[in-house]
Design an enzyme around this catalytic site. Structure first.
Site, short mmCIF file in Angstrom:
data_model
loop_
_atom_site.label_atom_id
_atom_site.label_comp_id
_atom_site.label_asym_id
_atom_site.label_seq_id
_atom_site.Cartn_x
_atom_site.Cartn_y
_atom_site.Cartn_z
CG ASP A 111 -2.15 -0.70 1.02
OD1 ASP A 111 -3.04 -0.12 0.39
OD2 ASP A 111 -2.21 -1.87 1.41
CG ASN A 122 2.31 1.49 -5.18
OD1 ASN A 122 3.21 1.40 -4.34
ND2 ASN A 122 1.95 0.47 -5.93
NE ARG A 160 -2.19 6.25 1.01
CZ ARG A 160 -2.05 5.43 2.05
NH1 ARG A 160 -1.86 5.91 3.25
NH2 ARG A 160 -2.07 4.13 1.88
CD1 TRP A 161 6.83 7.01 -2.28
CD2 TRP A 161 6.47 7.34 -4.47
NE1 TRP A 161 8.05 7.16 -2.89
CE2 TRP A 161 7.87 7.36 -4.22
CE3 TRP A 161 6.02 7.53 -5.78
CZ2 TRP A 161 8.80 7.56 -5.25
CZ3 TRP A 161 6.95 7.73 -6.79
CH2 TRP A 161 8.32 7.74 -6.52
NE ARG A 178 -4.52 6.07 -7.45
CZ ARG A 178 -4.39 5.67 -6.18
NH1 ARG A 178 -4.30 6.57 -5.22
NH2 ARG A 178 -4.38 4.40 -5.87
CG HIS A 200 0.29 1.84 -9.42
ND1 HIS A 200 0.08 1.40 -8.13
CD2 HIS A 200 -0.88 2.42 -9.81
CE1 HIS A 200 -1.16 1.69 -7.76
NE2 HIS A 200 -1.77 2.32 -8.76
CB SER A 223 -7.54 -6.75 -4.20
OG SER A 223 -8.52 -5.78 -4.42
CG ASP A 262 -13.01 -5.72 -3.63
OD1 ASP A 262 -14.06 -6.00 -4.26
OD2 ASP A 262 -12.77 -6.15 -2.49
CG LEU A 304 11.67 -15.97 -2.66
CD1 LEU A 304 11.40 -15.90 -1.16
CD2 LEU A 304 11.98 -14.57 -3.19
NE ARG A 312 -3.15 -2.82 3.91
CZ ARG A 312 -4.38 -2.92 3.50
NH1 ARG A 312 -5.15 -3.84 4.01
NH2 ARG A 312 -4.87 -2.12 2.57
CG LEU A 337 -6.38 -9.24 7.91
CD1 LEU A 337 -6.94 -10.57 8.40
CD2 LEU A 337 -4.86 -9.37 7.73
C1 FPP Z 1 -2.20 -0.63 -3.29
O1 FPP Z 1 -1.79 0.65 -2.90
C2 FPP Z 1 -1.35 -1.15 -4.41
C3 FPP Z 1 -1.84 -1.65 -5.56
C4 FPP Z 1 -3.29 -1.79 -5.83
C5 FPP Z 1 -0.94 -2.05 -6.68
C6 FPP Z 1 0.33 -2.75 -6.32
C7 FPP Z 1 1.19 -2.82 -7.52
C8 FPP Z 1 2.54 -2.59 -7.59
C9 FPP Z 1 3.37 -2.41 -6.38
C10 FPP Z 1 3.27 -2.45 -8.86
C11 FPP Z 1 3.39 -3.60 -9.77
C12 FPP Z 1 3.63 -4.93 -9.14
C13 FPP Z 1 4.41 -5.91 -9.67
C14 FPP Z 1 4.40 -7.24 -9.06
C15 FPP Z 1 5.29 -5.69 -10.83
P1 FPP Z 1 -2.37 1.99 -3.54
O2 FPP Z 1 -1.57 2.33 -4.71
O3 FPP Z 1 -3.82 1.84 -3.69
O4 FPP Z 1 -2.01 3.05 -2.45
P2 FPP Z 1 -2.79 4.32 -1.94
O5 FPP Z 1 -3.47 3.80 -0.71
O6 FPP Z 1 -1.70 5.28 -1.65
O7 FPP Z 1 -3.76 4.82 -2.94
#
Ligand code: FPP
Length: 202
Positions: A2, A4, A6-7, A15, A19, A47, A49, A113, A146, A153
């Site tokens: 979680d 990405n 907000r980062w 956004r 990612h 997910s 969702d 792994l 997390r 969860l």
């Molecule tokens: C949830 O945080 C993150 C996701 C829905 C995407 C995760 C995907 C990656 C890390 C990149 C690609 C992965 C691979 C395996 C190459 P969010 O982005 O919704 O965070 P937020 O809460 O800040 O909006």
């Protein structure tokens, strides 16, 4: 993984840039995990969702999965990493499914792994399917990490987390690194796990 979004927002970026940075963090963490003693690493990449998100964001994520598999499969094989993708496949693009199957085949002998990527994954859905099809769920989770300050969860490995130790960290996923993983593991090793028994019996 979680944080990405907000980062990126904190840096005035879309956004999707978060990612992309998140995918770099995946590479770093996968590289450091075996030397820290991690045998199985499951990453929640998408997910069930997450289909509710804007098309542009979903498309970027699917492209990142594609790119990750295309660019990393050989390196994963070289580094003894076995890749599995868990979750539904019937809603993924056929080209992505083909790439998943190819990467799973290529890395099947990896023993350092076991990397499991959860894509179009819902724990409730997985539990229902395991009952219907008498199929098995995954291995028990020892430690669930997390990022991004969330303390839920969110339909991730609900059954497998029955006795998981939970570790929450405010850091956003793109900033998560080997040191954070090391600290989470040190914290985990300091905990007493009793599985309902008395300490001496474990
Ligand atoms: C949830 O945080 C993150 C996701 C829905 C995407 C995760 C995907 C990656 C890390 C990149 C690609 C992965 C691979 C395996 C190459 P969010 O982005 O919704 O965070 P937020 O809460 O800040 O909006």
């Amino acid at each position: 993984m979680d944080g990405n979004g907000r980062w990126a927002t904190a840096r005035g970026l879309p956004r999707t840039a978060g990612h992309r940075a998140g995918a770099d963090a995946v590479r770093r963490v996968v590289e450091s995990a075996p030397s820290l003693g991690v045998e199985t690493l499951t990453l929640f990449a998408f997910s069930s969702d997450n289909w509710k998100r804007p098309t542009r964001e979903v498309t970027t994520l699917m492209r990142l999965f594609h790119r990750y598999l295309a660019s990393e499969a050989a390196a994963l094989q070289d580094n003894g990493v076995r890749l599995s993708v868990i979750g539904r496949r019937d809603r993924l693009a056929p080209s992505l499914v083909r790439q998943i199957v190819a990467a799973e085949r290529l890395t099947a002998d990896g023993r350092r792994l076991h990397l499991r990527l959860a894509v179009d994954y819902s724990a409730r859905d997985a539990i229902k399917r395991s009952v219907r099809e008498a199929s098995s769920l995954g291995p028990d989770v020892d430690l669930l990490i997390r990022t991004g300050g969330e303390r839920r969860l969110s339909d991730f490995l609900l059954w497998e987390c029955a006795y998981a130790e939970l570790h929450f960290i405010d850091k956003r996923w793109p900033d998560f690194d080997a040191t954070d993983l090391e600290q989470a593991l040190a914290d985990f090793h300091g905990r007493q796990r009793r599985f309902g028994a008395l300490p001496a019996a474990v």
